[in-house]
Design an enzyme around this catalytic site. Structure first.
Site, PDB file in Angstrom:
ATOM      1  N   PRO A  32       0.822  -1.211   0.000  1.00  0.00           N
ATOM      2  CA  PRO A  32       0.000   0.000   0.000  1.00  0.00           C
ATOM      3  C   PRO A  32       0.860   1.267   0.000  1.00  0.00           C
ATOM      4  O   PRO A  32       2.003   1.224   0.471  1.00  0.00           O
ATOM      5  CB  PRO A  32      -0.784  -0.083   1.323  1.00  0.00           C
ATOM      6  CG  PRO A  32      -0.362  -1.315   2.014  1.00  0.00           C
ATOM      7  CD  PRO A  32       0.717  -1.988   1.235  1.00  0.00           C
ATOM      8  N   ASP A  33       0.306   2.374  -0.541  1.00  0.00           N
ATOM      9  CA  ASP A  33       1.033   3.640  -0.409  1.00  0.00           C
ATOM     10  C   ASP A  33       0.813   4.177   1.006  1.00  0.00           C
ATOM     11  O   ASP A  33       0.277   3.473   1.876  1.00  0.00           O
ATOM     12  CB  ASP A  33       0.642   4.628  -1.519  1.00  0.00           C
ATOM     13  CG  ASP A  33      -0.819   5.041  -1.470  1.00  0.00           C
ATOM     14  OD1 ASP A  33      -1.510   4.711  -0.483  1.00  0.00           O
ATOM     15  OD2 ASP A  33      -1.285   5.697  -2.418  1.00  0.00           O
ATOM     16  N   PHE A  34       1.232   5.396   1.287  1.00  0.00           N
ATOM     17  CA  PHE A  34       1.132   5.920   2.652  1.00  0.00           C
ATOM     18  C   PHE A  34      -0.134   6.737   2.874  1.00  0.00           C
ATOM     19  O   PHE A  34      -0.800   6.600   3.892  1.00  0.00           O
ATOM     20  CB  PHE A  34       2.378   6.773   2.977  1.00  0.00           C
ATOM     21  CG  PHE A  34       3.611   5.930   3.101  1.00  0.00           C
ATOM     22  CD1 PHE A  34       3.927   5.326   4.308  1.00  0.00           C
ATOM     23  CD2 PHE A  34       4.419   5.691   2.008  1.00  0.00           C
ATOM     24  CE1 PHE A  34       5.033   4.507   4.417  1.00  0.00           C
ATOM     25  CE2 PHE A  34       5.542   4.878   2.109  1.00  0.00           C
ATOM     26  CZ  PHE A  34       5.846   4.283   3.320  1.00  0.00           C
ATOM     27  N   ARG A  35      -0.457   7.608   1.879  1.00  0.00           N
ATOM     28  CA  ARG A  35      -1.494   8.607   2.133  1.00  0.00           C
ATOM     29  C   ARG A  35      -2.740   8.417   1.277  1.00  0.00           C
ATOM     30  O   ARG A  35      -3.657   9.241   1.336  1.00  0.00           O
ATOM     31  CB  ARG A  35      -0.915  10.015   1.919  1.00  0.00           C
ATOM     32  CG  ARG A  35       0.184  10.312   2.918  1.00  0.00           C
ATOM     33  CD  ARG A  35       0.931  11.620   2.673  1.00  0.00           C
ATOM     34  NE  ARG A  35       2.005  11.746   3.648  1.00  0.00           N
ATOM     35  CZ  ARG A  35       3.203  11.165   3.544  1.00  0.00           C
ATOM     36  NH1 ARG A  35       3.489  10.434   2.489  1.00  0.00           N
ATOM     37  NH2 ARG A  35       4.108  11.309   4.495  1.00  0.00           N
ATOM     38  N   ASN A 107      11.201   5.100  -1.932  1.00  0.00           N
ATOM     39  CA  ASN A 107      10.684   3.807  -1.467  1.00  0.00           C
ATOM     40  C   ASN A 107      11.755   2.984  -0.765  1.00  0.00           C
ATOM     41  O   ASN A 107      12.924   3.024  -1.132  1.00  0.00           O
ATOM     42  CB  ASN A 107      10.112   3.017  -2.646  1.00  0.00           C
ATOM     43  CG  ASN A 107       8.938   3.736  -3.281  1.00  0.00           C
ATOM     44  OD1 ASN A 107       8.387   4.659  -2.686  1.00  0.00           O
ATOM     45  ND2 ASN A 107       8.568   3.341  -4.481  1.00  0.00           N
ATOM     46  N   ASP A 109      11.215  -0.380  -0.388  1.00  0.00           N
ATOM     47  CA  ASP A 109      10.846  -1.773  -0.675  1.00  0.00           C
ATOM     48  C   ASP A 109      11.888  -2.516  -1.517  1.00  0.00           C
ATOM     49  O   ASP A 109      11.755  -3.714  -1.760  1.00  0.00           O
ATOM     50  CB  ASP A 109       9.464  -1.839  -1.363  1.00  0.00           C
ATOM     51  CG  ASP A 109       9.390  -0.954  -2.612  1.00  0.00           C
ATOM     52  OD1 ASP A 109      10.424  -0.759  -3.290  1.00  0.00           O
ATOM     53  OD2 ASP A 109       8.290  -0.453  -2.908  1.00  0.00           O
ATOM     54  N   HIS A 124      15.268   7.743   1.158  1.00  0.00           N
ATOM     55  CA  HIS A 124      14.751   7.455   2.500  1.00  0.00           C
ATOM     56  C   HIS A 124      15.379   6.195   3.079  1.00  0.00           C
ATOM     57  O   HIS A 124      14.812   5.563   3.973  1.00  0.00           O
ATOM     58  CB  HIS A 124      13.221   7.365   2.476  1.00  0.00           C
ATOM     59  CG  HIS A 124      12.579   8.708   2.283  1.00  0.00           C
ATOM     60  ND1 HIS A 124      11.283   8.889   1.880  1.00  0.00           N
ATOM     61  CD2 HIS A 124      13.081   9.962   2.435  1.00  0.00           C
ATOM     62  CE1 HIS A 124      11.012  10.191   1.782  1.00  0.00           C
ATOM     63  NE2 HIS A 124      12.095  10.858   2.114  1.00  0.00           N
ATOM     64  N   CYS A 132      23.912  -0.746  14.696  1.00  0.00           N
ATOM     65  CA  CYS A 132      23.538  -0.784  16.109  1.00  0.00           C
ATOM     66  C   CYS A 132      23.320   0.647  16.589  1.00  0.00           C
ATOM     67  O   CYS A 132      24.125   1.536  16.293  1.00  0.00           O
ATOM     68  CB  CYS A 132      24.641  -1.455  16.935  1.00  0.00           C
ATOM     69  SG  CYS A 132      24.300  -1.344  18.707  1.00  0.00           S
ATOM     70  N   CYS A 135      26.489   0.927  19.698  1.00  0.00           N
ATOM     71  CA  CYS A 135      27.931   0.816  19.397  1.00  0.00           C
ATOM     72  C   CYS A 135      28.222   1.119  17.929  1.00  0.00           C
ATOM     73  O   CYS A 135      29.376   1.255  17.546  1.00  0.00           O
ATOM     74  CB  CYS A 135      28.469  -0.560  19.784  1.00  0.00           C
ATOM     75  SG  CYS A 135      27.961  -1.878  18.646  1.00  0.00           S
ATOM     76  N   CYS A 156      21.991  -6.311  18.706  1.00  0.00           N
ATOM     77  CA  CYS A 156      23.429  -6.325  18.434  1.00  0.00           C
ATOM     78  C   CYS A 156      24.114  -7.237  19.453  1.00  0.00           C
ATOM     79  O   CYS A 156      23.546  -7.531  20.515  1.00  0.00           O
ATOM     80  CB  CYS A 156      23.965  -4.905  18.574  1.00  0.00           C
ATOM     81  SG  CYS A 156      25.722  -4.737  18.255  1.00  0.00           S
ATOM     82  N   CYS A 158      26.289  -6.304  21.324  1.00  0.00           N
ATOM     83  CA  CYS A 158      26.485  -5.474  22.529  1.00  0.00           C
ATOM     84  C   CYS A 158      25.201  -5.399  23.358  1.00  0.00           C
ATOM     85  O   CYS A 158      25.190  -4.816  24.444  1.00  0.00           O
ATOM     86  CB  CYS A 158      26.964  -4.066  22.159  1.00  0.00           C
ATOM     87  SG  CYS A 158      25.652  -2.956  21.624  1.00  0.00           S
TER      88      CYS A 158
HETATM   89  P1  OAD Z   1       2.207   8.781  -0.688  1.00  0.00           P
HETATM   90  O1  OAD Z   1       1.356   7.698  -0.165  1.00  0.00           O
HETATM   91  O2  OAD Z   1       2.225  10.056   0.065  1.00  0.00           O
HETATM   92  O3  OAD Z   1       1.800   9.118  -2.189  1.00  0.00           O
HETATM   93  C1  OAD Z   1       1.644   8.095  -3.143  1.00  0.00           C
HETATM   94  C2  OAD Z   1       0.976   8.672  -4.373  1.00  0.00           C
HETATM   95  O4  OAD Z   1       0.902   7.627  -5.334  1.00  0.00           O
HETATM   96  C3  OAD Z   1      -0.429   9.190  -4.136  1.00  0.00           C
HETATM   97  O5  OAD Z   1      -0.512  10.568  -4.529  1.00  0.00           O
HETATM   98  C4  OAD Z   1      -1.338   8.309  -5.032  1.00  0.00           C
HETATM   99  O6  OAD Z   1      -2.298   9.067  -5.738  1.00  0.00           O
HETATM  100  C5  OAD Z   1      -0.353   7.711  -6.011  1.00  0.00           C
HETATM  101  N1  OAD Z   1      -0.676   6.345  -6.448  1.00  0.00           N
HETATM  102  C6  OAD Z   1      -0.907   5.250  -5.698  1.00  0.00           C
HETATM  103  N2  OAD Z   1      -1.097   4.147  -6.456  1.00  0.00           N
HETATM  104  C7  OAD Z   1      -1.009   4.572  -7.752  1.00  0.00           C
HETATM  105  C8  OAD Z   1      -1.127   3.928  -9.029  1.00  0.00           C
HETATM  106  N3  OAD Z   1      -1.348   2.600  -9.127  1.00  0.00           N
HETATM  107  N4  OAD Z   1      -0.997   4.684 -10.143  1.00  0.00           N
HETATM  108  C9  OAD Z   1      -0.789   6.032 -10.056  1.00  0.00           C
HETATM  109  N5  OAD Z   1      -0.639   6.693  -8.889  1.00  0.00           N
HETATM  110  C10 OAD Z   1      -0.749   5.987  -7.740  1.00  0.00           C
HETATM  111  O7  OAD Z   1       3.686   8.170  -0.846  1.00  0.00           O
HETATM  112  P2  OAD Z   1       5.070   8.957  -1.037  1.00  0.00           P
HETATM  113  O8  OAD Z   1       4.873  10.230  -1.751  1.00  0.00           O
HETATM  114  O9  OAD Z   1       6.017   7.967  -1.595  1.00  0.00           O
HETATM  115  O10 OAD Z   1       8.756   7.545   4.145  1.00  0.00           O
HETATM  116  O11 OAD Z   1       5.455   9.250   0.478  1.00  0.00           O
HETATM  117  C11 OAD Z   1       6.671   9.867   0.800  1.00  0.00           C
HETATM  118  C12 OAD Z   1       7.239   9.320   2.083  1.00  0.00           C
HETATM  119  O12 OAD Z   1       6.256   9.378   3.114  1.00  0.00           O
HETATM  120  C13 OAD Z   1       7.597   7.848   2.023  1.00  0.00           C
HETATM  121  O13 OAD Z   1       8.875   7.623   1.463  1.00  0.00           O
HETATM  122  C14 OAD Z   1       7.519   7.372   3.449  1.00  0.00           C
HETATM  123  C15 OAD Z   1       6.431   8.268   4.024  1.00  0.00           C
HETATM  124  O14 OAD Z   1       6.701   8.801   5.277  1.00  0.00           O
HETATM  125  C16 OAD Z   1       9.486   6.400   4.440  1.00  0.00           C
HETATM  126  O15 OAD Z   1       9.214   5.323   3.977  1.00  0.00           O
HETATM  127  C17 OAD Z   1      10.655   6.575   5.333  1.00  0.00           C
END
Ligand code: OAD
Length: 253
Positions: A32-35, A107, A109, A124, A132, A135, A156, A158
């Site tokens: 899944p994406d994040f937002r 990403n 992944d 990221h 660790c 240490c 670790c 340690c």
């Molecule tokens: P977001 O989840 O913020 O954004 C993902 C975007 O991808 C959204 O705007 C969706 O519309 C789009 N999307 C999802 N599936 C899609 C598809 N099949 N085709 C076209 N568009 C699609 O993810 P990031 O911008 O990557 O940090 O988030 C940035 C960072 O926030 C991440 O790297 C993460 C998080 O905190 C870490 O992992 C450390």
């Protein structure tokens, strides 16, 4: 010429492409994406009893309670995700067409590496290495992969906790990214793929490169972003479907 034909023509003419990717490129791989509506930040808070969803990547929270991050990591790797069509297309831009200046991915992944990209910055961080927290001893993925896949906290020798080299909120991004952001090497096209462009400083990269070289910018993302006005070409559609249509015209893979 329709929009896709124009985009194909721009890609065809380019020799030094910078690509920024985000979680949207891996949703078709089962991550899944994040937002987004079914994104990680929509369920992770409740699932792991977090004070707020982003705490899963908060460095201060990790020092107090590391288990949610290791539970999250288990979920990420348990189903052995495989690269999507778009990952493979981007690998071919580097390895077959020799058109890639730099791939920058937010990403964690590791699917771009699995697809075959080498000229890349994981801004990221990555699970390939870990350190660790006390240490500083360095560990390679093969030394802790089994624990990661079991959702176990890694210790670790340690006695302290080992943290994979993922960039948490409150930590610095790799120097390679900061250097590239400050001084991008010559580029003739920027492609931004599958990111909401909401997390700094990664979201500043496309504009930084465009500002330096005055080049076209393409955005492929389902939803709009705060930087849409800066892009020359926007496709608000599925990433794999879009790359399949690009490939029908450019026949790269
Ligand atoms: P977001 O989840 O913020 O954004 C993902 C975007 O991808 C959204 O705007 C969706 O519309 C789009 N999307 C999802 N599936 C899609 C598809 N099949 N085709 C076209 N568009 C699609 O993810 P990031 O911008 O990557 O940090 O988030 C940035 C960072 O926030 C991440 O790297 C993460 C998080 O905190 C870490 O992992 C450390």
């Amino acid at each position: 010429m329709d929009k896709l034909e124009k985009i194909c023509s721009v890609i065809d003419k380019s020799q030094k492409i910078v690509i920024l990717t985000g979680a949207g490129i891996s949703t078709s791989c089962g991550i899944p994406d994040f937002r987004g509506p079914t994104g990680i930040y929509n369920y992770v808070g409740k699932k792991y009893n977090l004070p707020y969803p982003e705490a899963v990547f908060d460095i201060d929270y990790f020092y107090q309670k590391p288990q949610p991050f290791f539970d999250f990591s288990k979920e990420l790797f348990i189903n052995k995700p495989q690269p999507s069509f778009a990952h493979k297309y981007i690998a071919a831009l580097e390895n077959k067409a020799n058109k890639l200046n730099m791939l920058v991915t937010q990403n964690i992944d590791m699917l771009h590496e699995l697809a075959g990209n080498k000229k890349m910055i994981a801004c990221h961080g990555t699970y390939h290495t870990a350190h660790c927290t006390k240490c500083g001893k360095k560990y390679m993925l093969n030394q802790y992969e089994a624990k990661l896949k079991n959702g176990e906290i890694i210790n670790c020798e340690c006695g302290s906790i080992v943290k994979p080299d993922i960039v948490f909120f409150g930590e610095s991004l790799p120097a390679s990214f900061i250097d590239f952001l400050d001084n991008p090497t010559p580029t003739d096209l920027v492609m931004t793929i599958g990111t909401s462009l909401t997390v700094q400083p990664a979201c500043l990269l496309p504009i930084a490169v465009k500002r330096k070289y005055d080049i076209p910018m393409i955005l492929i993302n389902k939803d709009s972003t705060p930087y849409d006005k800066a892009f020359d070409y926007i496709i608000n559609d599925d990433i794999d479907e879009t790359f399949k249509r690009i490939n029908e015209q450019l026949k790269l893979i």
